[in-house]
Design a protein around this motif. Structure first.
Motif, short mmCIF file in Angstrom:
data_model
loop_
_atom_site.label_atom_id
_atom_site.label_comp_id
_atom_site.label_asym_id
_atom_site.label_seq_id
_atom_site.Cartn_x
_atom_site.Cartn_y
_atom_site.Cartn_z
N PRO A 249 0.92 -1.22 0.03
CA PRO A 249 0.19 0.07 0.06
C PRO A 249 1.02 1.29 -0.14
O PRO A 249 2.11 1.20 0.46
N ARG A 250 0.24 2.30 -0.72
CA ARG A 250 1.03 3.37 -0.69
C ARG A 250 1.05 3.94 0.72
O ARG A 250 -0.08 4.13 1.45
N PRO A 251 1.92 4.59 1.49
CA PRO A 251 1.79 5.10 2.58
C PRO A 251 0.94 6.48 2.51
O PRO A 251 0.77 7.32 1.80
N PRO A 252 -0.04 6.41 3.67
CA PRO A 252 -1.22 7.27 3.82
C PRO A 252 -0.85 8.88 3.57
O PRO A 252 -1.48 9.51 2.76
N SER A 253 0.49 8.96 4.12
CA SER A 253 1.15 10.56 4.08
C SER A 253 1.40 10.97 2.78
O SER A 253 1.44 12.20 2.51
N GLU A 264 0.16 6.64 10.95
CA GLU A 264 0.54 6.00 9.89
C GLU A 264 1.35 4.52 9.94
O GLU A 264 0.90 3.67 9.27
N GLU A 265 2.06 4.66 11.04
CA GLU A 265 2.75 3.47 11.34
C GLU A 265 1.59 2.30 11.94
O GLU A 265 1.68 1.09 11.35
N MET A 266 0.60 2.74 12.72
CA MET A 266 -0.18 1.88 12.77
C MET A 266 -1.14 1.36 11.72
O MET A 266 -1.33 0.10 11.53
N GLN A 362 0.56 15.87 -5.82
CA GLN A 362 -0.49 15.55 -5.00
C GLN A 362 -0.78 16.14 -3.59
O GLN A 362 -1.66 16.41 -3.00
N GLY A 363 0.59 16.15 -2.93
CA GLY A 363 0.76 16.53 -1.48
C GLY A 363 0.23 17.95 -1.56
O GLY A 363 -0.14 18.53 -0.62
#
Length: 474
Positions: A249-253, A264-266, A362-363
């Protein structure tokens, strides 16, 4: 009940007065009801009535009754309580707790449809509550003290309800499985139960499942709340299952720079392919999120109250991803990036932003959206554009381009074929996946809980009730 009682409500049904139809799924209708007692005693509840045409189907009757028996064993503040299982003139029903609030799906629809973000604290409290309810279910034992091995198998925003106190409860154990001592497998060989976008990799591969599979589904819900999209997207069921099994999965951040690092880690731990690398129990998830729970009164309850005052997005709070053509979109229409509202999370958020370098396009878009939406929870909302009310929680969102993949995914590109070990259930599931290619997407929307048989036939099984329990139809 076959004559359509909702057209002539209120109507007496046994000792229950059915007052409002809340919705219907593939196996039952749900009604807001009232039961009267001596000295003016009155209590509201929800009565779930089995559809008449299924009354003669032993398998569905057994599934319906199992839901009630299993949930009745659970007495926990984060699980919807069951009051009674019975029948009236041959019509099976379950009477259960009425949760006065919103499903998490409806909560997000209302917020995003009105141009508001869902505070990170709201999401964290909801996930922590759900994890605690699941921990109780996973630890359930029989009268002899033997572990029952309960797995819910259908955790999604539709099956998590938040009440007016900001407390989230798990509901609908209709497709739950017992994997313990005397648990009888309720899934025939080659079947998949639950919503495909939320299925854990090990379940798709036929490797068996346990409570950690439910935690994976909870991770998908967590990811969607903070990013506006599911962690894996594809143009159909087969490539979607392949992505779930093979892709990182792409990191949420990367999708929402305001996601605090510890959150994010969780999320990424919950989405690990290997169950051994995920949190091992719901208690572990709850403990990690415990510091955020202090914001329940400060943030969660006022936010829910504000959402309850809003008109439902699109005119109704239908289950997310209502059946229809599957549309491709980068994220849920109307999504506003989740942001922390309390100092504890804000400090981590600021640290994340300060350490950020060379933000992606995107950010930058997300940051602009955040700036536009920042302010009071009750700030005037912008009029949503046409189509913004449509929630595509269960729709395909296209394939992530190589340039935006995480370093992990870029280093380990997904294979073009889904490999499933031959033999036993895994072989049957593999056959079902291959056969599913010929099934029309219009016949089986991704939001519908489906039974995929080894022969390729796909049948709906108790899909989510069209309206969340506790919410009237608009």
């Amino acid at each position: 009940m076959s004559s359509g009682p909702h057209s002539r409500l209120p109507v007496q049904f046994g000792r229950y007065l059915l007052t409002k139809r809340l919705g219907a799924g593939g196996m039952a209708e749900a009604f807001l009801a009232q039961v009267d007692g001596p000295s003016g005693f009155k209590k509201q509840c929800v009565v779930k009535v089995m559809l008449p045409h299924l009354a003669g189907e032993e398998r569905f009757v057994a599934m319906f009754q199992k839901e009630a028996r299993l949930a009745a064993l659970l007495t926990h503040g984060n699980v919807v309580q069951i009051y009674e299982l019975g029948d009236v003139d041959g019509t099976h029903f379950i009477a259960m707790e009425h949760v006065d609030g919103l499903s998490l799906s409806a909560l997000a629809r209302r917020a995003w449809g009105s141009g508001r973000s869902v505070p990170t604290e709201v999401t964290c409290c909801a996930v922590a509550d759900a994890a605690l309810g699941l921990a109780a279910a996973h630890a359930l034992r029989d009268a002899d003290g033997l572990l029952l091995g309960v797995v819910h198998r259908d955790i999604s925003p539709d099956n998590l309800m938040m009440n007016k106190d900001g407390v989230t409860k798990v509901l609908d154990f209709g497709v739950a499985k017992l994997t313990g001592s005397d648990g009888e497998p309720s899934t025939a060989t080659g079947e998949l139960k639950g919503k495909i976008p939320f299925l854990a990799p090990e379940y798709i591969l036929g490797k068996g499942m346990d409570g950690r599979s439910d935690l994976y589904s909870l991770g998908v819900t967590f990811y969607w709340f903070v990013t506006g999209k599911r962690p894996f997207t594809a143009s159909g069921d087969l490539p979607l299952m392949e992505a779930i099994v093979k892709e990182a999965p792409r990191p949420p951040s990367e999708l929402n720079p305001q996601v605090p690092p510890q959150i994010e880690e969780m999320i990424l731990r919950l989405l690990e392919k290997d169950p051994a690398r995920r949190p091992q129990t719901g208690f572990e998830v709850y403990d990690k999120l415990l510091p955020v729970l202090a914001s329940r009164r400060e943030v969660v309850v006022p936010f829910l109250e504000a959402m309850l005052l809003l008109s439902p997005a699109g005119g109704a709070d239908a289950s997310a991803g209502a059946s229809g053509p599957i549309a491709a979109a980068p994220r849920t229409p109307g999504f506003v990036p989740s942001t922390p509202h309390t100092e504890g999370l804000k400090s981590e958020w600021r640290r994340r932003l300060a350490a950020s370098v060379a933000p992606t396009e995107q950010g930058a878009q997300d940051s602009a959206a955040l700036t536009a939406s920042r302010g009071s929870l009750d700030a005037p909302a912008a009029e949503p554009a046409a189509g913004d009310a449509e929630d595509v929680l269960f729709t395909s969102t296209g394939t992530t381009s190589p340039s935006t993949r995480s370093a992990v995914r870029a280093a380990n590109p997904p294979r073009t074929k889904l490999f499933v070990a031959a033999g036993g259930l895994a072989a049957a599931v593999a056959a079902a996946i291959v056969a599913a290619v010929v099934v029309s997407r219009d016949e089986v929307p991704a939001n519908v809980s489906a039974t995929i048989h080894a022969g390729g036939e796909v049948k709906p099984i108790d899909e989510p009730i069209g309206q969340p329990i506790g919410q009237p139809i608009g």
